[in-house]
Write a protein that holds these residues in place. Structure first.
Motif, short mmCIF file in Angstrom:
data_model
loop_
_atom_site.label_atom_id
_atom_site.label_comp_id
_atom_site.label_asym_id
_atom_site.label_seq_id
_atom_site.Cartn_x
_atom_site.Cartn_y
_atom_site.Cartn_z
N LEU A 18 0.85 -1.20 0.00
CA LEU A 18 0.00 0.00 0.00
C LEU A 18 0.88 1.25 0.00
O LEU A 18 1.85 1.33 0.77
N VAL A 19 0.51 2.21 -0.85
CA VAL A 19 1.11 3.54 -0.79
C VAL A 19 -0.04 4.53 -0.71
O VAL A 19 -1.03 4.41 -1.45
N ARG A 20 0.07 5.44 0.22
CA ARG A 20 -0.99 6.43 0.40
C ARG A 20 -0.35 7.81 0.21
O ARG A 20 0.65 8.12 0.87
N GLY A 21 -0.87 8.58 -0.72
CA GLY A 21 -0.31 9.91 -0.98
C GLY A 21 -1.41 10.95 -0.95
O GLY A 21 -2.55 10.66 -1.32
N TRP A 22 -1.07 12.14 -0.51
CA TRP A 22 -2.06 13.21 -0.42
C TRP A 22 -1.76 14.27 -1.47
O TRP A 22 -0.66 14.86 -1.46
N LEU A 23 -2.72 14.54 -2.33
CA LEU A 23 -2.58 15.59 -3.34
C LEU A 23 -3.21 16.86 -2.80
O LEU A 23 -4.38 16.88 -2.40
N ASP A 24 -2.44 17.94 -2.79
CA ASP A 24 -2.95 19.28 -2.46
C ASP A 24 -3.00 20.02 -3.78
O ASP A 24 -1.97 20.19 -4.44
N ALA A 25 -4.18 20.42 -4.22
CA ALA A 25 -4.32 21.09 -5.51
C ALA A 25 -5.05 22.41 -5.35
O ALA A 25 -6.00 22.51 -4.57
N ARG A 26 -4.60 23.41 -6.10
CA ARG A 26 -5.17 24.77 -5.99
C ARG A 26 -5.14 25.43 -7.37
O ARG A 26 -4.21 25.19 -8.14
N ALA A 27 -6.13 26.28 -7.62
CA ALA A 27 -6.16 26.99 -8.91
C ALA A 27 -6.94 28.28 -8.73
O ALA A 27 -7.66 28.46 -7.74
N ALA A 28 -6.80 29.17 -9.69
CA ALA A 28 -7.43 30.48 -9.57
C ALA A 28 -8.95 30.39 -9.67
O ALA A 28 -9.66 31.26 -9.16
N ASP A 29 -9.47 29.38 -10.36
CA ASP A 29 -10.93 29.24 -10.45
C ASP A 29 -11.33 27.77 -10.35
O ASP A 29 -10.50 26.87 -10.54
N THR A 30 -12.59 27.56 -10.06
CA THR A 30 -13.09 26.21 -9.78
C THR A 30 -12.99 25.29 -10.99
O THR A 30 -12.64 24.11 -10.83
N ASP A 31 -13.29 25.81 -12.18
CA ASP A 31 -13.23 24.95 -13.37
C ASP A 31 -11.82 24.41 -13.59
O ASP A 31 -11.64 23.24 -13.93
N THR A 32 -10.85 25.28 -13.39
CA THR A 32 -9.45 24.85 -13.58
C THR A 32 -9.09 23.79 -12.54
O THR A 32 -8.45 22.78 -12.86
N LEU A 33 -9.51 24.03 -11.29
CA LEU A 33 -9.20 23.06 -10.23
C LEU A 33 -9.86 21.71 -10.53
O LEU A 33 -9.22 20.66 -10.45
#
Ligand code: GLV
Ligand code: MN
Ligand code: MN
Length: 398
Positions: free
Chosen positions: A273-288
């Motif tokens: 098992l590998v567990r990774g956390w993605l933190d994602a951010r963008a200027a607008d919701t559609d892009t995110l």
């Protein structure tokens, strides 16, 4: 004593609490001994100023100048907790500046017509229980109290256990006493340094979130398992990190995998098992949304090729926050300060869904944050205190 010296004196009281001697960074997780010591310090500061402290049943503290019952109150403050080995300023600067702004107002002989409260919010970073702005989400009802109560830290301790009882959840009675919130925070970028301005006003917070990816395969022997026979989740994980980086770059967005856990975590074993956390951010919701969807799709394809499985869970998603335009414009004009957006999350973002909210940023010469290298000069911090006091005087004396 000059304000930068007064700032330094108060700052030095907090500075040793929870500082790791090796990294120089802070280990102040929610409800840890270090964070509880900071809260005790908060109580002492409030007592020194004759401010009554109220705890909301969710770990959030409020120190009152004036009567809470009067309502129509102005709120300021920030948080004490840190990311692992985080900087000194992210959070505490807003609390220390709030107490010093109270001192400034009193020295100027200002008698507020409305109550003023200084807040210290709990678990803003989400470093212990995984959900950022946990205290303000509980206060506002943005997270279900039952779900929050069951969150567990890396040692399996639940929030209820850490708090010594379940969180109270939404406290709309308390929330409705406030009509404005202004959070002062160290800037987490170089915009103010580039503009040669000590203080700025926030315009917006990028939508952002945290997604947990669980990659499962087959644990096996590193020396005897033929390469063609492997079902190695580390490969799918590694691909995910690269895919997230690529998809973010293509969109002008931000993606980070800063936390990973491996089982069994042995040099000579293929992980199960590998567990990774993605933190994602963008200027607008559609892009995110586009970014996260693209990563999920590519990773599912890759998992099929690796003979692994991937399960994705959104642990927290925060929509775009546009701070109260009229209030922010008023602050910008009052302080002659630049207006800037940020990719960092804040309790102010959570509260902005409920009451007019604004943020002040204090220049960070290198822009580095969530790191021991985070910095601000005493002079700029003093400028932040003055700016906050000017804003609070306007807001409380209207
Ligand atoms: C909080 O600092 C965040 O943006 O993660
Ligand atoms: Mn932070
Ligand atoms: Mn912060």
């Amino acid at each position: 004593m000059h304000l930068p010296d007064r700032f330094r004196k108060l700052w030095d009281e907090l500075a040793p609490i929870g500082r790791d001697a090796q990294s120089g960074g802070y280990l102040r997780y929610g409800w840890s001994p270090a964070e509880l010591t900071c809260r005790q310090w908060f109580g002492e500061q409030a007592a020194r100023r004759g401010m009554a402290v109220e705890e909301d049943g969710n770990g959030n503290l409020f120190a009152w100048w004036g009567s809470p019952e009067q309502g129509d109150a102005v709120l300021t403050g920030s948080h004490f907790d840190s990311v692992p080995h985080g900087g000194a300023y992210d959070g505490p600067l807003g609390v220390v500046s709030a107490f010093l702004a109270v001192d400034e107002l009193r020295q100027r002989g200002v008698t507020p017509r409305r109550p003023l409260a200084v807040a210290a919010f709990a678990e803003e970073e989400g470093s212990r229980f995984g959900v950022p702005c946990l205290g303000s989400r509980l206060l506002t009802g943005a997270i279900d109290a039952g779900r929050a109560a069951a969150l567990v830290d890396r040692d399996g301790i639940s929030l209820t256990e850490a708090m010594g009882g379940p969180p109270a959840g939404a406290r709309l009675d308390l929330l409705h006493r406030f009509t404005t919130f202004v959070e002062l925070h160290v800037e987490q970028g170089r915009a103010l340094a580039d503009l040669d301005a000590p203080v700025g006003v926030a315009s917006a917070i990028w939508p952002h979130g945290r997604w947990r990816f669980d990659f499962r395969g087959e644990g096996n022997h590193a020396g005897t398992t033929r390469m063609a026979d492997r079902r190695d989740p580390m490969l799918t994980y590694a691909f995910t990190v690269l895919a997230a980086n690529k998809e973010a770059r293509l969109r002008g967005a931000h993606a980070t995998v800063g936390r990973v856990e491996v089982e069994p975590n042995a040099t000579n074993a293929i992980p199960s098992l590998v567990r990774g956390w993605l933190d994602a951010r963008a200027a607008d919701t559609d892009t995110l949304d586009g970014l996260v969807d693209a990563v999920r799709k590519k990773v599912a394809e890759r998992a099929a090729r690796d003979g692994t499985t991937v399960a994705v869970a959104a642990e927290s998603v925060t929509p775009l926050v546009a701070f109260h335009a009229e209030l922010s414009e008023r602050l910008r004009a009052l302080l002659a300060a630049p207006l800037l957006p940020t990719g960092a999350g804040h309790d102010a973002g959570v509260l902005s869904a409920h009451l007019p909210t604004a943020m002040l940023f204090v220049r960070n010469p290198t822009g580095v944050s969530h790191s021991p290298a985070e910095a601000a000069t005493d002079e700029d911090c003093a400028a932040g205190v003055v700016a906050l006091s000017v804003v609070l005087e306007q807001l409380t004396c209207l």
